[in-house]
Design an enzyme around this catalytic site. Structure first.
Site: not given
Length: 130
Positions: A15-16
């Site tokens: 994810d980010i």
């Protein structure tokens, strides 16, 4: 019986924040349970012939350590406890350094395929908990 499944974290699972997204851990656990069913000689077809399905009704997961792209993970799965129609599988995700990254208790119920109601665990499944 305990099963193990080894995987490598892919870029699409990050994810980010630069680590495995929390929802992916649930997918990893599902893959681990499927491996346990297969090794227990309880593939989907076996349940289908018995007229039942297993349905996950609760997952209690503890996230312990982040996993990153390229990490080699081992997902373990073993029987923890059983009831009349429900059962709990204990699962762990461990990295290649031996660190516990997550653990979970997953509760499932055996359900009649036709009535869609809970049904007593069949002996083929129950024997793995005794």
């Amino acid at each position: 019986m305990e099963s193990t499944l080894e995987i490598i974290v892919r870029s699409t699972e990050i994810d980010i924040n630069g680590h495995v997204n929390n929802a992916k851990y649930l997918e990893y656990l599902e893959w681990g349970r499927e491996e346990w069913y297969e090794r227990s000689e309880l593939p989907y077809d076996a349940f289908s012939h018995m007229g039942i399905q297993t349905v996950t009704v609760n997952i209690n997961i503890n996230y312990k350590k982040e996993c990153k792209q390229g990490d080699r993970l081992t997902i373990t799965c073993r029987p923890e406890k059983m009831g009349r129609s429900s059962f709990v599988l204990k699962q762990e995700i461990i990295n290649e350094r031996g660190d516990l990254c997550a653990d979970a208790l997953v509760t499932s119920v055996t359900m009649d395929s036709h009535t869609r109601k809970s049904r007593e665990m069949p002996e083929q499944l129950r024997k793995h908990f005794e």
